[in-house]
Scaffold this motif. Structure first.
Motif, PDB file in Angstrom:
ATOM      1  N   VAL A  75       0.879  -1.078   0.100  1.00  0.00           N
ATOM      2  CA  VAL A  75      -0.097  -0.127  -0.190  1.00  0.00           C
ATOM      3  C   VAL A  75       0.752   1.295   0.005  1.00  0.00           C
ATOM      4  CG1 VAL A  75      -1.680   1.479   1.268  1.00  0.00           C
ATOM      5  CG2 VAL A  75      -2.109  -1.233   0.882  1.00  0.00           C
ATOM      6  N   LYS A  76       2.100   1.236   0.810  1.00  0.00           N
ATOM      7  CA  LYS A  76       2.837   2.251   0.879  1.00  0.00           C
ATOM      8  C   LYS A  76       3.571   2.443  -0.730  1.00  0.00           C
ATOM      9  CE  LYS A  76       5.509   3.223   4.609  1.00  0.00           C
ATOM     10  NZ  LYS A  76       6.528   2.929   5.477  1.00  0.00           N
ATOM     11  N   ARG A  77       3.880   1.446  -1.273  1.00  0.00           N
ATOM     12  CA  ARG A  77       4.441   1.568  -2.618  1.00  0.00           C
ATOM     13  C   ARG A  77       3.281   2.115  -3.561  1.00  0.00           C
ATOM     14  NH1 ARG A  77       3.751  -1.901  -6.461  1.00  0.00           N
ATOM     15  NH2 ARG A  77       3.243  -3.840  -5.372  1.00  0.00           N
ATOM     16  N   SER A  96       1.520   6.828  -6.887  1.00  0.00           N
ATOM     17  CA  SER A  96       0.471   7.846  -7.090  1.00  0.00           C
ATOM     18  C   SER A  96       1.028   9.184  -6.785  1.00  0.00           C
ATOM     19  CB  SER A  96      -0.630   7.528  -6.363  1.00  0.00           C
ATOM     20  OG  SER A  96      -1.547   8.318  -6.651  1.00  0.00           O
ATOM     21  N   ASN A  97       1.853   9.440  -5.805  1.00  0.00           N
ATOM     22  CA  ASN A  97       2.125  10.806  -5.511  1.00  0.00           C
ATOM     23  C   ASN A  97       3.436  11.066  -6.578  1.00  0.00           C
ATOM     24  OD1 ASN A  97       0.583  11.132  -3.248  1.00  0.00           O
ATOM     25  ND2 ASN A  97       2.072  10.249  -1.873  1.00  0.00           N
ATOM     26  N   ASN A  98       4.174  10.150  -7.163  1.00  0.00           N
ATOM     27  CA  ASN A  98       5.226  10.697  -7.974  1.00  0.00           C
ATOM     28  C   ASN A  98       4.768  10.961  -9.321  1.00  0.00           C
ATOM     29  OD1 ASN A  98       7.200  10.442  -6.071  1.00  0.00           O
ATOM     30  ND2 ASN A  98       7.548   8.340  -6.170  1.00  0.00           N
ATOM     31  N   LYS A  99       3.463  10.549  -9.713  1.00  0.00           N
ATOM     32  CA  LYS A  99       2.870  10.813 -11.109  1.00  0.00           C
ATOM     33  C   LYS A  99       2.782  12.257 -11.281  1.00  0.00           C
ATOM     34  CE  LYS A  99       0.900   6.379 -11.742  1.00  0.00           C
ATOM     35  NZ  LYS A  99      -0.450   5.583 -11.891  1.00  0.00           N
TER      36      LYS A  99
END
Length: 160
Positions: free
Chosen positions: A150-152, A157-160
């Motif tokens: 889940v963390k990955r 998602s945050n890096n998109k």
């Protein structure tokens, strides 16, 4: 609820089959049949197909498509082979025959895992909880591994 687990015993996962002797049914056919909670739907517990290759599941169900869903235990009326309340189609996944033909050698749990990972960040909290339950119960085998997954997914998602 038990601590340090995403595996909620109330969540159950199933494959669906419209039992009318036809080999192909569209997404809309399932949407109609599931919404009407009619007796033509057969519910197959996911445990009965877990680990099988896509082609094996298609043969077992005598169908070209595969529909899998998750829901709360009380939603399913096992003895009558139908749903006791209408399921929101956001909680079931339709795999079309063309897609399945490309993935015939993959296992059904791996196919579902890949779908849930791609879809995870776009879902509401209820569905995310169900996905986390699936990950821990059928793929990761532990709370810690699912927590890392889940963390990955959140970091991606945050890096998109």
């Amino acid at each position: 609820m038990r601590e340090n687990t995403f595996d909620v015993p109330a969540y159950k996962f199933f494959a669906w089959k419209i039992n009318d002797r036809l080999k192909y049914h569209s997404y809309d056919d399932y949407k109609f049949s599931i919404s009407k909670t009619n007796n033509s739907i057969i519910i197959i517990p996911f445990e009965n197909i877990d680990g099988l290759k896509v082609q094996e599941v298609q043969t077992l169900l005598s169908t070209s498509e595969i529909v899998v869903s998750g829901g709360l235990y009380y939603s399913f009326n096992y003895g009558e082979g139908r749903v006791s309340q209408k399921l929101d189609n956001s909680n079931w996944i339709y795999f079309a025959p063309d897609y399945l033909n490309e993935h015939r050698e993959e296992t059904i749990d791996r196919l579902l895992e890949e779908f849930m990972e791609r879809d995870y960040m776009s879902k509401d909290e209820y569905t995310k909880r169900m996905y986390r339950c699936f990950f821990e119960r059928y793929q990761d085998g532990s709370y810690e591994k699912t927590k890392e997954r889940v963390k990955r997914l959140e970091m991606q998602s945050n890096n998109k």
